[in-house]
Enzyme design. Structure first.
Site, PDB file in Angstrom:
ATOM      1  N   GLY A  16      16.702  86.502  12.043  1.00 33.68           N
ATOM      2  CA  GLY A  16      17.052  85.924  13.333  1.00 33.68           C
ATOM      3  C   GLY A  16      15.917  85.136  13.943  1.00 33.68           C
ATOM      4  O   GLY A  16      16.079  83.980  14.356  1.00 33.68           O
ATOM      5  N   LYS A 119       3.240  92.519  16.232  1.00 33.56           N
ATOM      6  CA  LYS A 119       2.317  93.318  17.043  1.00 33.56           C
ATOM      7  C   LYS A 119       1.484  94.283  16.215  1.00 33.56           C
ATOM      8  O   LYS A 119       0.371  94.645  16.601  1.00 33.56           O
ATOM      9  CB  LYS A 119       3.104  94.095  18.105  1.00 33.56           C
ATOM     10  CG  LYS A 119       3.680  93.236  19.207  1.00 33.56           C
ATOM     11  CD  LYS A 119       4.355  94.079  20.271  1.00 33.56           C
ATOM     12  CE  LYS A 119       5.714  94.550  19.844  1.00 33.56           C
ATOM     13  NZ  LYS A 119       6.703  93.459  19.756  1.00 33.56           N
ATOM     14  N   ALA A 157       6.469  87.823  24.726  1.00 34.93           N
ATOM     15  CA  ALA A 157       7.439  86.888  24.128  1.00 34.93           C
ATOM     16  C   ALA A 157       6.978  85.452  24.347  1.00 34.93           C
ATOM     17  O   ALA A 157       5.922  85.065  23.874  1.00 34.93           O
ATOM     18  CB  ALA A 157       8.826  87.145  24.688  1.00 34.93           C
ATOM     19  N   LEU A 159       6.012  83.999  27.118  1.00 31.52           N
ATOM     20  CA  LEU A 159       5.105  83.797  28.257  1.00 31.52           C
ATOM     21  C   LEU A 159       3.667  83.624  27.776  1.00 31.52           C
ATOM     22  O   LEU A 159       3.241  84.262  26.815  1.00 31.52           O
ATOM     23  CB  LEU A 159       5.185  84.985  29.215  1.00 31.52           C
ATOM     24  CG  LEU A 159       6.529  85.222  29.906  1.00 31.52           C
ATOM     25  CD1 LEU A 159       6.437  86.438  30.821  1.00 31.52           C
ATOM     26  CD2 LEU A 159       6.948  83.993  30.699  1.00 31.52           C
ATOM     27  N   ASP A 228       6.394 100.293  22.297  1.00 33.74           N
ATOM     28  CA  ASP A 228       6.319  98.833  22.276  1.00 33.74           C
ATOM     29  C   ASP A 228       5.390  98.320  23.373  1.00 33.74           C
ATOM     30  O   ASP A 228       4.559  97.433  23.134  1.00 33.74           O
ATOM     31  CB  ASP A 228       7.714  98.238  22.454  1.00 33.74           C
ATOM     32  CG  ASP A 228       7.701  96.717  22.445  1.00 33.74           C
ATOM     33  OD1 ASP A 228       7.400  96.128  21.384  1.00 33.74           O
ATOM     34  OD2 ASP A 228       7.971  96.117  23.495  1.00 33.74           O
ATOM     35  N   LYS A 232       1.390  96.435  23.130  1.00 33.39           N
ATOM     36  CA  LYS A 232       0.980  95.229  23.855  1.00 33.39           C
ATOM     37  C   LYS A 232      -0.290  95.482  24.674  1.00 33.39           C
ATOM     38  O   LYS A 232      -1.169  94.612  24.756  1.00 33.39           O
ATOM     39  CB  LYS A 232       2.127  94.752  24.751  1.00 33.39           C
ATOM     40  CG  LYS A 232       3.351  94.320  23.952  1.00 33.39           C
ATOM     41  CD  LYS A 232       4.546  94.033  24.839  1.00 33.39           C
ATOM     42  CE  LYS A 232       5.775  93.673  23.994  1.00 33.39           C
ATOM     43  NZ  LYS A 232       6.977  93.429  24.803  1.00 33.39           N
TER      44      LYS A 232
END
Length: 348
Positions: A16, A119, A157, A159, A228, A232
């Site tokens: 995807g 990540k 994402a 940003l 998640d 980050k």
């Protein structure tokens, strides 16, 4: 990223994310005609340019890949294939594979640049983080033909979170604290569960709604465990200079009831989640009784060398409280910006 303008491109895993990337690359190639796509690798098959002067078609790649009978290239084969090309080369890794991430230093040392949202490459072992940094291009050692590394989308994402942070550091600012909502899934959940106005729905209903809308992973527990967001934070903390060993090095609050951690499937988890709605109601109601709302945030206290992920209460006038939809927001508290932080906000 000027290097990509004259690069031969490799896209690993055309799923995807890979499909959207190749669509974007097709548009970009109309402005930068020197871009050549030379390899696409999925988990089940691959498509490779047969000659270095005849790249893959960016308009028919999907049909061509479907017709291909070539097995996927191993990481070692991909490295060898790119290593034999004479031009500037870029590996675009759209996977979340730890094995591919572990190989980044090998690609970089051969002068192959890496672009990725993965990540795991930057938040797993501190050893790998240092290996990637040491293997990539450094302007003060231009005699080393190393590749560039870009991973903007590994945090926030689309940003500009990482580039903003690096710009602050490169221009001499000192970062004291980073705080924000780093998960579009969690943002959507709490903006609907504990809105600024109105009562909101039950927790299990909102989780189901997020799942049906495609905001969560196939198993929502992969979002609700907080890992998640923790990944980050590790990435941002390491960029600032903190030697964070892993996501196990600091408190990460999970929103998965302990009674449901071991259930067999995501669907069973969703079916039983309503049994524990009362717990989340209490969290929301306690905040509301103080005129506040609850949000799921992550923070890096640079001076205190502390990271934290979990539920926090915010006054209704706070920027984090006023998020809408699945927006992310990240605030940088620095020497330059003081108590009025630099805020990056947008679709997560």
């Amino acid at each position: 990223m000027a290097v990509i303008s004259y690069a031969q491109m490799t896209a690993r895993r055309a799923g995807g994310v890979g499909r959207h990337f190749l669509s974007q690359l097709s548009l970009l190639s109309q402005k930068l005609p020197n871009i050549s796509l030379v390899l696409i690798s999925r988990s089940t098959k691959s498509l490779r340019a047969s000659h270095r002067t005849t790249p893959l078609s960016l308009s028919t790649w999907e049909k061509d890949l479907e017709a291909s009978t070539s097995p996927p290239l191993t990481i070692e084969q991909t490295l060898k294939f790119l290593g034999e090309l004479p031009d500037k080369r870029v590996l675009v890794d759209n996977t979340s594979s730890q094995d591919v991430a572990d190989a980044y230093p090998a690609f970089l040392k051969q002068g192959i640049s890496v672009v990725t949202p993965n990540k795991k490459a930057f938040s797993s072992s501190l050893r790998l983080w240092h290996a990637i940094v040491e293997s990539s291009y450094r302007p003060y050692e231009p005699y080393l033909a190393r590749g560039l590394i870009y991973h903007e989308s590994s945090v926030g994402a689309g940003l500009p979170i990482i580039s903003t942070l690096k710009d602050l550091l490169h221009t001499g600012d000192t970062v004291h604290r980073i705080e924000g909502v780093f998960s579009g899934t969690m943002s959507f959940l709490f903006n609907n569960f504990a809105p600024l106005e109105g009562a909101g729905g039950t927790w299990s209903t909102q989780v189901r709604k997020a799942k049906d809308a495609g905001f969560t992973e196939p198993d929502p527990r992969d979002d609700l465990n907080g890992v998640d967001v923790a990944r980050k934070l590790v990435i941002l903390a390491r960029i600032v200079g903190l030697e964070v060993e892993s996501t196990d090095s600091f408190p990460v609050q999970s929103l998965i009831p302990k009674e449901l951690e071991g259930v067999g499937s995501g669907e069973e988890f969703l079916e039983r989640l309503s049994e524990f709605d009362g717990r989340m109601d209490e969290v929301r109601n306690e905040a509301a009784s103080e005129g506040m709302v609850v949000r799921f945030v992550g923070s890096v206290d640079v001076r205190g060398k502390k990271l934290k992920v979990g539920l926090e209460r915010f006054d209704k006038g706070h920027p984090i409280a006023g998020l809408g939809g699945s927006d992310n927001i990240v605030s940088f508290y620095t020497e330059r910006y003081g108590d009025n932080p630099l805020v990056v906000r947008g679709a997560g």
